[in-house]
Design an enzyme around this catalytic site. Structure first.
Site, PDB file in Angstrom:
ATOM      1  N   VAL A   8       3.495  -1.240  -1.796  1.00 16.62           N
ATOM      2  CA  VAL A   8       2.505  -1.332  -2.860  1.00 16.62           C
ATOM      3  C   VAL A   8       2.886  -2.514  -3.730  1.00 16.62           C
ATOM      4  O   VAL A   8       4.053  -2.903  -3.801  1.00 16.62           O
ATOM      5  CB  VAL A   8       2.390  -0.027  -3.692  1.00 16.62           C
ATOM      6  CG1 VAL A   8       1.801   1.091  -2.848  1.00 16.62           C
ATOM      7  CG2 VAL A   8       3.727   0.380  -4.267  1.00 16.62           C
ATOM      8  N   SER A   9       1.904  -3.091  -4.388  1.00 17.65           N
ATOM      9  CA  SER A   9       2.119  -4.345  -5.112  1.00 17.65           C
ATOM     10  C   SER A   9       2.693  -4.178  -6.506  1.00 17.65           C
ATOM     11  O   SER A   9       3.419  -5.036  -6.982  1.00 17.65           O
ATOM     12  CB  SER A   9       0.808  -5.118  -5.213  1.00 17.65           C
ATOM     13  OG  SER A   9       0.353  -5.451  -3.928  1.00 17.65           O
TER      14      SER A   9
END
Length: 81
Positions: A8-9
């Site tokens: 996930v960013s």
């Protein structure tokens, strides 16, 4: 070997959704991280995973945008929707 990779960013996002999607794939090893995809140098688990996978392995990911790094590895890719 069946290998999973999740990312996930941003830290407010949760890896759990991607991990749950991979559970049914029968993965034997999973690499996960919370890092931006813009700079591969900052993605430590990505680098470890790339050194780990070998010809004939199957890499399970949850998004197709994570696939461009396998061009010369002869690793099979499975994208889960």
């Amino acid at each position: 070997m069946n290998v999973g990779y999740t990312r996930v960013s941003i830290s407010s996002q949760n890896l759990e959704n991607q991990i749950n999607q991979l559970k049914n794939s029968g993965y034997e090893k999973i690499f996960s991280e919370k890092r931006s995809g813009k700079n591969e140098e900052n993605r430590e688990q990505f680098k470890i995973m790339m050194g780990f996978v070998r010809e004939g392995d199957v890499l399970y990911i949850t998004k197709l945008d994570r696939s461009n790094f396998l061009q010369n590895k002869d690793v099979n890719l499975k994208v889960l929707h």
